[in-house]
Enzyme design. Sequence first.
Site: not given
Length: 477
Positions: A12, A49, A337, A335, A436, A47, A401, A341
């Site tokens: 933000i 949303h 969820s 702020i 790892c 995510i 990895c 988004s």
Amino acid sequence: MFDVVIIGAGVIGSGIARELSKYNLRTCVLEKGSDVAVGTSKANSAIVHAGFDAKPNTLKGKLNAKGNAMFDKLSKELDFPFKRNGSLVLCFDENEVDKLDELKQKGEANGVPGIQILGKDKVLELEPSINENVVAALYAPTGGIVCPYEMTIAYAENAYENGVEFKLNTEVKNIKKTENGFIIETNKGNIESKLVINAAGLFADDLNNMVSKNKIEIIPRKGEYCLFDKAAGSMATRTLFQLPTKMGKGVLVTPTVDGNLLIGPNAVDIEDKADLSTTQEGLDDVLGKAKLTLKQIPMKQVITSFSGLRAHSTADDFIIGEAEDVEGFINVAGIESPGLSSAPAIAEMVEEIVVDKLSPAKNEKFNPIRHGIPKFREMSNEERKELIAKDSTYGKIVCRCETVTEGEILNAIRRPLGARDLDAVKRRTRAGMGRCQSGFCSTKIVAILSKELGVPETEITKFGGNSKLLIGENKEI
């Protein structure tokens, strides 16, 4: 005297900084951590949303779908990973299908495009790993996934390149209102500013309550997650939700932009704003609930667990705007969820407030483009050869990895707002995020940091402060 001081360098605060860099303003970001994106922005569900869950006519409802629609352009301008993979809200009880329709109606009221309810057969056709007890699902094609800390870093780097100052390891101790603005007292001296933007996440209530009689309360809400190896990443191509409860959207199953599988979170209100512990009870709860979504969970593929804290406001909505009794103090608090988004839309909303207050001229030199670190693991062999020919350090693999090269790590250290500790390198390159979990590459990264920063290896930390990795040198070896 700054025109604007932003407190907090999460997604933000950094997003607002980037928006304000479009103007001729002297803007500064204060962050008490050793890097940007070290709070909620580094540990969440990642995510984007679609916007069907938030109540219409709330700030969450107004800003979610708007922010979601901005990600395509932003990710191209700022070069951070984003994928519009779509999402499904799964229903496992015939008696609750009407709740999917309620979500659909909310989504339509919030301006979410393309949402529809699918029957069992179509759901299992799209996602064969889903538990066959599913009866229906709400499908939202605009749902997406992103790397939240890479997004934050991209915002911050672009803001920095366009003239915004960043002061890290700078903790706000007190804020005093003056005739011309504010005096912000920090552990590194006093700073003056005409406007203050409070984007301090979990600590936004503390800052507001220093200056305003209208108190707000932020409750830390902890969520625990399990991260699975990339070998399990194909179990879900879309983000899979269960029908939400009053405590949140429940346990989700989702692929990540880097190809892993993520399951979580639970939701537990706590008192300690620094408690990032995970518990056996919490992780068992997460995985137990996920069994409703998936036919089977590949437990042998779990590579790590972690927790994140959400800034839950008792107002149960975003708090955005100038404090009624403190002119020039702008809150961007609570702020949670769908905060990630909504972040692009929140930044624009705050931009409008600042422009209205200060009437600044446009920054004609503003450059919206930021280039990220070249990702060796995503290149063709021809592209790799070309890069190595220009810089041989890209031919030295440090993290096996994740196939991260020495060149990428050097880039992470040398670029704007460069990495200064092990976790900062990890967030910028993924070195240490693989199977790892840095068991092989950490010593090499410490050595590179030591050489680049010109300090002894014993001074290199994991995440700043006193998180030193080495306590001394054995002279006898």
